[in-house]
Design a protein around this motif. Sequence first.
Motif, mmCIF file in Angstrom:
data_model
loop_
_atom_site.group_PDB
_atom_site.id
_atom_site.type_symbol
_atom_site.label_atom_id
_atom_site.label_comp_id
_atom_site.label_asym_id
_atom_site.label_seq_id
_atom_site.Cartn_x
_atom_site.Cartn_y
_atom_site.Cartn_z
ATOM 1 N N GLY A 157 -12.205 7.931 -2.551
ATOM 2 C CA GLY A 157 -11.483 7.504 -1.318
ATOM 3 C C GLY A 157 -11.488 5.765 -1.582
ATOM 4 N N ASP A 158 -11.259 5.996 -2.513
ATOM 5 C CA ASP A 158 -10.921 4.067 -2.986
ATOM 6 C C ASP A 158 -9.778 3.457 -2.717
ATOM 7 O OD1 ASP A 158 -11.098 1.458 -4.252
ATOM 8 O OD2 ASP A 158 -11.546 2.721 -6.406
ATOM 9 N N LYS A 159 -9.870 2.836 -2.588
ATOM 10 C CA LYS A 159 -7.981 2.255 -1.815
ATOM 11 C C LYS A 159 -7.281 0.295 -2.486
ATOM 12 C CE LYS A 159 -7.335 5.786 2.018
ATOM 13 N NZ LYS A 159 -6.244 6.380 2.643
ATOM 14 N N THR A 160 -9.070 0.338 -2.763
ATOM 15 C CA THR A 160 -8.679 -1.267 -3.630
ATOM 16 C C THR A 160 -7.862 -1.552 -4.989
ATOM 17 O OG1 THR A 160 -10.215 -1.535 -4.603
ATOM 18 C CG2 THR A 160 -10.712 -1.688 -2.164
ATOM 19 N N HIS A 161 -7.417 0.097 -5.973
ATOM 20 C CA HIS A 161 -6.208 -0.186 -6.698
ATOM 21 C C HIS A 161 -5.311 -0.597 -6.299
ATOM 22 C CE1 HIS A 161 -4.250 0.815 -10.144
ATOM 23 N NE2 HIS A 161 -5.133 0.607 -10.528
ATOM 24 N N SER A 202 -2.567 2.048 -4.990
ATOM 25 C CA SER A 202 -2.948 3.140 -4.643
ATOM 26 C C SER A 202 -2.417 4.074 -3.873
ATOM 27 C CB SER A 202 -4.417 3.004 -3.221
ATOM 28 O OG SER A 202 -4.225 1.828 -2.560
ATOM 29 N N LYS A 203 -1.125 3.233 -3.045
ATOM 30 C CA LYS A 203 -0.341 4.261 -1.982
ATOM 31 C C LYS A 203 0.342 4.747 -2.807
ATOM 32 C CE LYS A 203 0.554 0.393 1.464
ATOM 33 N NZ LYS A 203 2.079 0.450 1.860
ATOM 34 N N TYR A 226 -2.732 8.383 -4.131
ATOM 35 C CA TYR A 226 -2.383 9.534 -2.618
ATOM 36 C C TYR A 226 -1.650 10.007 -2.172
ATOM 37 C CZ TYR A 226 -7.456 7.460 -1.930
ATOM 38 O OH TYR A 226 -8.252 7.161 -2.080
ATOM 39 N N TYR A 276 -10.356 13.491 -2.640
ATOM 40 C CA TYR A 276 -10.206 12.004 -2.622
ATOM 41 C C TYR A 276 -10.941 11.529 -4.054
ATOM 42 C CZ TYR A 276 -6.230 12.110 0.552
ATOM 43 O OH TYR A 276 -5.137 12.712 1.435
ATOM 44 N N LEU A 302 -8.577 10.543 -7.788
ATOM 45 C CA LEU A 302 -7.893 9.163 -8.406
ATOM 46 C C LEU A 302 -7.877 8.944 -9.818
ATOM 47 C CD1 LEU A 302 -10.209 7.750 -5.760
ATOM 48 C CD2 LEU A 302 -7.687 8.468 -5.199
#
Length: 82
Positions: free
Chosen positions: A22-26, A29-30, A33, A70, A75
């Motif tokens: 569930g990482d969205k820090t990259h 990331s948008k 995903y 996720y 990812l």
Amino acid sequence: MKKVPRCNSIEVDRVVHKFLVGDKTHRQSKEIYKILDQIDELLELARSVPDTSEVLYDVDENLKDGALCYHSERLAIVFGLI
């Protein structure tokens, strides 16, 4: 080399990128995903059913599906494809 639990990495252009569930820090990331959602739509159209038997969480089946969607491996793979 030791693997960190729930963490996957991929090397692109000599830079190692690490991902958690569930990482969205990259920074991308948008985009990652967005592509994952497109892949999941195609899998659903093909009537693919995820195997949640190995998911260790004591949670609702829908949440297990989300954890698989996720997953850090997914990812990392999508980022590598980009």
